[in-house]
Design a protein around this motif. Structure first.
Motif, PDB file in Angstrom:
ATOM      1  N   LYS A 140       0.844  -1.196   0.000  1.00  0.00           N
ATOM      2  CA  LYS A 140       0.000   0.000   0.000  1.00  0.00           C
ATOM      3  C   LYS A 140       0.884   1.254   0.000  1.00  0.00           C
ATOM      4  O   LYS A 140       0.637   2.199  -0.761  1.00  0.00           O
ATOM      5  N   TYR A 141       1.935   1.276   0.823  1.00  0.00           N
ATOM      6  CA  TYR A 141       2.842   2.417   0.885  1.00  0.00           C
ATOM      7  C   TYR A 141       3.549   2.633  -0.455  1.00  0.00           C
ATOM      8  O   TYR A 141       3.739   3.760  -0.888  1.00  0.00           O
ATOM      9  N   TYR A 142       3.960   1.530  -1.107  1.00  0.00           N
ATOM     10  CA  TYR A 142       4.596   1.651  -2.420  1.00  0.00           C
ATOM     11  C   TYR A 142       3.623   2.282  -3.419  1.00  0.00           C
ATOM     12  O   TYR A 142       4.026   3.136  -4.218  1.00  0.00           O
ATOM     13  N   SER A 143       2.378   1.863  -3.390  1.00  0.00           N
ATOM     14  CA  SER A 143       1.383   2.452  -4.295  1.00  0.00           C
ATOM     15  C   SER A 143       1.213   3.940  -4.017  1.00  0.00           C
ATOM     16  O   SER A 143       1.220   4.750  -4.950  1.00  0.00           O
ATOM     17  N   TRP A 144       1.062   4.305  -2.762  1.00  0.00           N
ATOM     18  CA  TRP A 144       0.890   5.713  -2.405  1.00  0.00           C
ATOM     19  C   TRP A 144       2.114   6.528  -2.837  1.00  0.00           C
ATOM     20  O   TRP A 144       1.981   7.643  -3.331  1.00  0.00           O
TER      21      TRP A 144
END
Length: 178
Positions: free
Chosen positions: A41-45
């Motif tokens: 999720k952090y990579y996507s954000w």
């Protein structure tokens, strides 16, 4: 005191917040062990912020070409004018180079960039481990250089405000009135 336009201020502060958030999110996400849902999720954000910075940087350049920024303060030493102009060019360079290097690194890792989870950005090439290893340090060091430039830019603005006591910082603060 001549001030930047409201649009210029909005673009400046949006990009600044996104750059800072993406930077610290990037540091956080790489320290998470394994591939957890939180890490993904952090990579996507992080990617979404990078693409947004790239898009807003393009808008900023177009806006700046159509709307002349206020002149440097009268009496500002020529070396400071040159340093300020050079720093602004460097920051614009980083606003493009960092997201592009992140995109190249992600593509080299064979991971798609899906902006906001809706639009997949096409890959320009097929990824390989060799390309991934090439782009990883490029993206990292461009980020570190950008962080140094952002700190220098903020430090210069604070120096103008607290030491020189001129209006350089006030011209970009939306809450202040003329």
């Amino acid at each position: 005191m001549e001030r930047y336009s409201k649009t210029a201020m909005l673009l400046h502060w949006l990009v600044a917040i996104l750059i800072i958030a993406a930077f610290f999110l990037g540091l956080t996400m790489v320290d998470i062990k394994g591939f957890s849902p939180t890490k993904l999720k952090y990579y996507s954000w992080h990617k979404w912020m990078g693409v947004t910075v790239l898009l807003l940087a393009a808008v900023r350049i177009l806006w700046r070409k159509a709307n002349v920024p206020p002149p440097h303060p009268a009496g500002m030493p020529q070396w400071q004018v040159m340093a300020a102009d050079t720093m602004h060019y460097a920051l614009y360079f980083f606003m493009f180079a960092v997201p592009v290097s992140g995109y190249l690194y992600t593509t080299a890792a064979n991971v798609p960039v899906v902006y906001l989870g809706l639009w997949q950005i096409p890959a320009l090439f097929e990824g390989t481990p060799e390309l991934k290893e090439l782009f990883k340090p490029i993206h990292y060091w461009l980020n570190m250089a950008m962080a140094a430039a952002v700190l220098a830019h903020a430090g210069a603005a604070l120096k103008h405000h607290f030491i020189d006591r001129d209006d350089v910082l006030k011209r970009m603060l939306p809450a202040l009135r003329k």
